[in-house]
Design a protein around this motif. Structure first.
Motif, short mmCIF file in Angstrom:
data_model
loop_
_atom_site.label_atom_id
_atom_site.label_comp_id
_atom_site.label_asym_id
_atom_site.label_seq_id
_atom_site.Cartn_x
_atom_site.Cartn_y
_atom_site.Cartn_z
N PHE A 92 0.82 -1.22 0.00
CA PHE A 92 0.00 0.00 0.00
C PHE A 92 0.85 1.27 0.00
O PHE A 92 2.08 1.20 -0.09
CB PHE A 92 -0.98 -0.03 1.19
CG PHE A 92 -0.32 -0.15 2.55
CD1 PHE A 92 0.29 -1.32 2.95
CD2 PHE A 92 -0.33 0.92 3.45
CE1 PHE A 92 0.88 -1.44 4.21
CE2 PHE A 92 0.25 0.81 4.70
CZ PHE A 92 0.86 -0.37 5.08
N ASN A 93 0.19 2.41 0.08
CA ASN A 93 0.80 3.75 0.13
C ASN A 93 1.99 3.88 -0.81
O ASN A 93 3.11 4.18 -0.37
CB ASN A 93 1.20 4.09 1.58
CG ASN A 93 -0.01 4.15 2.50
OD1 ASN A 93 -1.13 3.88 2.09
ND2 ASN A 93 0.19 4.51 3.75
N ARG A 106 4.94 0.21 -0.55
CA ARG A 106 5.26 -0.15 0.83
C ARG A 106 4.71 -1.55 1.07
O ARG A 106 3.50 -1.78 1.01
CB ARG A 106 4.61 0.87 1.78
CG ARG A 106 4.66 0.44 3.22
CD ARG A 106 4.08 1.51 4.13
NE ARG A 106 3.92 0.99 5.47
CZ ARG A 106 3.28 1.60 6.44
NH1 ARG A 106 2.73 2.78 6.23
NH2 ARG A 106 3.17 1.05 7.63
N ARG A 122 -2.47 -1.95 13.69
CA ARG A 122 -1.22 -1.53 13.04
C ARG A 122 -0.06 -1.46 14.02
O ARG A 122 1.10 -1.58 13.65
CB ARG A 122 -1.41 -0.14 12.39
CG ARG A 122 -2.60 -0.08 11.45
CD ARG A 122 -2.96 1.36 11.13
NE ARG A 122 -3.25 2.15 12.32
CZ ARG A 122 -3.46 3.45 12.34
NH1 ARG A 122 -3.39 4.12 11.20
NH2 ARG A 122 -3.73 4.09 13.45
N ASP A 137 5.76 4.78 3.62
CA ASP A 137 5.08 5.87 2.91
C ASP A 137 5.98 6.71 2.01
O ASP A 137 6.13 7.94 2.20
CB ASP A 137 4.36 6.76 3.94
CG ASP A 137 3.29 5.98 4.69
OD1 ASP A 137 3.09 4.80 4.38
OD2 ASP A 137 2.66 6.54 5.59
N LYS A 161 5.33 11.91 9.02
CA LYS A 161 5.28 10.86 8.00
C LYS A 161 5.02 11.42 6.61
O LYS A 161 4.93 10.68 5.66
CB LYS A 161 4.16 9.87 8.33
CG LYS A 161 4.43 9.09 9.59
CD LYS A 161 3.58 7.86 9.67
CE LYS A 161 4.12 6.77 8.79
NZ LYS A 161 3.50 5.47 9.04
N VAL A 164 -8.96 4.01 14.52
CA VAL A 164 -8.05 4.54 13.50
C VAL A 164 -8.54 5.85 12.88
O VAL A 164 -7.74 6.73 12.57
CB VAL A 164 -7.83 3.45 12.41
CG1 VAL A 164 -7.04 3.98 11.23
CG2 VAL A 164 -7.13 2.23 13.02
N TYR A 205 -9.95 8.01 6.94
CA TYR A 205 -8.96 8.73 6.12
C TYR A 205 -9.54 8.95 4.73
O TYR A 205 -9.94 7.99 4.07
CB TYR A 205 -7.67 7.90 5.97
CG TYR A 205 -6.75 7.94 7.15
CD1 TYR A 205 -7.07 7.30 8.34
CD2 TYR A 205 -5.53 8.60 7.07
CE1 TYR A 205 -6.21 7.34 9.43
CE2 TYR A 205 -4.65 8.63 8.15
CZ TYR A 205 -5.00 8.00 9.33
OH TYR A 205 -4.15 8.02 10.40
N LEU A 228 -8.73 -3.22 8.43
CA LEU A 228 -9.10 -1.83 8.71
C LEU A 228 -10.29 -1.48 7.82
O LEU A 228 -10.48 -2.10 6.78
CB LEU A 228 -7.99 -0.87 8.29
CG LEU A 228 -6.71 -0.74 9.08
CD1 LEU A 228 -5.83 0.30 8.39
CD2 LEU A 228 -7.02 -0.28 10.49
N VAL A 239 -10.17 3.64 5.16
CA VAL A 239 -8.88 4.31 4.97
C VAL A 239 -8.49 4.33 3.50
O VAL A 239 -8.38 3.28 2.86
CB VAL A 239 -7.74 3.61 5.76
CG1 VAL A 239 -6.38 4.19 5.39
CG2 VAL A 239 -7.96 3.73 7.27
N PHE A 254 -5.36 6.42 1.38
CA PHE A 254 -4.20 7.26 1.68
C PHE A 254 -3.48 7.51 0.35
O PHE A 254 -2.77 6.65 -0.15
CB PHE A 254 -3.31 6.50 2.67
CG PHE A 254 -2.34 7.36 3.42
CD1 PHE A 254 -2.73 8.09 4.53
CD2 PHE A 254 -1.01 7.41 3.04
CE1 PHE A 254 -1.82 8.87 5.24
CE2 PHE A 254 -0.09 8.19 3.75
CZ PHE A 254 -0.50 8.91 4.85
N ASP A 261 -4.78 0.27 3.92
CA ASP A 261 -3.44 -0.19 4.29
C ASP A 261 -3.23 -1.63 3.80
O ASP A 261 -2.48 -2.42 4.41
CB ASP A 261 -3.21 -0.13 5.81
CG ASP A 261 -2.99 1.31 6.31
OD1 ASP A 261 -3.06 2.25 5.49
OD2 ASP A 261 -2.75 1.49 7.51
C1 MAN Z 1 -1.06 6.93 9.29
C2 MAN Z 1 0.14 6.47 8.53
C3 MAN Z 1 -0.14 5.84 7.20
C4 MAN Z 1 -1.34 4.93 7.23
C5 MAN Z 1 -2.50 5.64 7.90
C6 MAN Z 1 -3.75 4.78 8.02
O1 MAN Z 1 -1.40 8.19 8.91
O2 MAN Z 1 0.77 5.52 9.34
O3 MAN Z 1 0.99 5.09 6.83
O4 MAN Z 1 -1.70 4.55 5.93
O5 MAN Z 1 -2.13 6.03 9.19
O6 MAN Z 1 -3.51 3.66 8.80
#
Ligand code: MAN
Length: 380
Positions: A39-40, A56, A97, A152, A199, A295, A298, A339, A342, A344, A363
């Motif tokens: 992801f990300n 990632r 996470r 990320d 991040k 969480v 997002y 999750l 979300v 991202f 994620d």
């Molecule tokens: C945080 C970071 C990201 C992740 C989001 C959602 O903002 O750790 O890497 O994708 O949370 O879990």
């Protein structure tokens, strides 16, 4: 959500696509691991016209709890991965996470349920089909400040060079590291460029008025009240920094993007994709979080910044997202989902009138979304 914007939307990569026999922790330690998420992804266009996703990959221990002890992975500067253990009764494991060490009361101390490293994956120019996995170019930790992984990535091409910012996680600090590449595919570590918890440091693709610009999002534990006037909320904000050389950064004095009451970004926010230069200014796609469960929700939002002065926000919508999690995309992966809510966004590119967005979905997987680029103009 701004539905009129989406032209196509699909997951291009999920954990099942990864060859476990090529995964460094499994290969080097011989222990049973699995891929928790892919992801990300950072994204860039390669010289051959293809898109590159720097994914990632979160590799995790298959049987994390054994005899009342939680097991997790740590990289050591000798180049080895070691398995650490901790009694489960001393951990808060409510967040899938990360887990919190309960013996520390004066600070919040965490461990990660997976260990992230980076895998370059080459896609067709439209980003919709995978062409090859570059397992020979995996990015693993090299320095002690990466003992809990690299997360990320965001890739920005500046001139002829590709730069990648990543988040390096360790007990030393939670820092932003810079990588550099000549070809977009092979990256070399340049070191830490910001050492506070952050991040989401993301570079603009060109110098503006002789200076490099970056989005930053320093995270703290302590904030001051915004008082009774105005709608801004205390908490993290997206800030701008400038630099003469990409290594030394000075925060600009003006406040930039903040969380607001009555918005969907009231809980948290941070940069998303590297800003794209459009006819209307810099298109800045960022994430905002609404409080929900452990969480939060997002989503991706946008702002347009003045092309010559990115400190000037021309338009910003923090109420109607550009993108949010789409459960129908992950339906076939339901047994792997850990999750909800979300998305991202970590990469953006233009192809004719289309904007191609690269995001992490839940994620878990990489999502590519084509959007109508003409939709983003300051009249919205
Ligand atoms: C945080 C970071 C990201 C992740 C989001 C959602 O903002 O750790 O890497 O994708 O949370 O879990």
């Amino acid at each position: 959500m701004k539905n009129a914007l989406i032209l196509s939307d699909k997951l291009v990569l999920s954990p099942g696509d990864i060859d476990l026999n090529m995964c460094p922790i499994h290969v080097k330690t011989g222990i049973e691991t699995f891929i928790l998420g892919t992801f990300n992804p950072g994204m860039t266009r390669l010289p051959n016209g293809n898109l590159l996703l720097m994914v990632r990959v979160a590799e995790a221990i298959k049987e994390p709890i054994r005899e009342g002890r939680f097991r997790f992975i740590r990289w050591t500067p000798g180049g080895e991965y070691v398995i650490e253990e901790h009694p489960t009764y001393q951990l808060d494991t409510s967040d899938p996470r990360k887990f919190r060490f309960l013996e520390y009361e004066h600070i919040r101390v965490f461990g990660l349920t997976s260990f992230s490293w980076l895998l370059p994956v080459e896609l067709t120019p439209d980003g919709l089909t995978i062409l090859r996995f570059h397992y020979d170019k995996i990015i693993e930790p090299e320095q002690s400040y990466q003992e809990y992984g690299i997360e990320d990535p965001r890739i920005t091409k500046i001139g002829n060079l590709y730069y990648m910012t990543t988040c390096s996680v360790s007990s030393e600090r939670h820092s932003t590291t810079l990588y550099k590449s000549q070809d977009g595919l092979s990256y070399t570590l340049q070191g830490i460029i910001m050492d506070h918890q952050n991040k989401d440091m993301i570079l603009f693709p060109k110098k503006i008025n002789g200076k490099y610009y970056a989005l930053t999002r320093p995270l703290g534990e302590l904030y001051f009240t915004t008082g009774s006037v105005g709608k801004a909320l205390p908490g993290p904000s997206i800030n701008l920094s400038v630099s003469p050389d990409l290594f030394h950064w000075k925060p600009v004095d003006n406040i930039f993007i903040r969380a607001h009451k009555d918005s969907l970004i009231s809980y948290k926010l941070g940069g998303g994709a590297p800003p794209l230069l459009t006819d209307w200014g810099w298109l800045c796609l960022f994430h905002g979080v609404e409080k929900f469960g452990t969480v939060g929700k997002y989503r991706t939002f946008y702002a347009l910044l003045d092309a010559d002065n990115p400190e000037k926000i021309l338009a910003l919508d923090d109420k109607v997202p550009v993108l949010e999690a789409n459960p129908s995309l992950t339906k076939h992966l339901s047994e792997y989902v850990y999750l909800t809510d979300v998305v991202f966004t970590t990469g953006a590119d233009m192809l004719n009138d289309r904007i191609i967005l690269a995001s992490g979905e839940l994620d878990l997987a990489c999502r590519i979304t084509h959007m109508d680029g003409r939709f983003f103009n300051k009249s919205i």
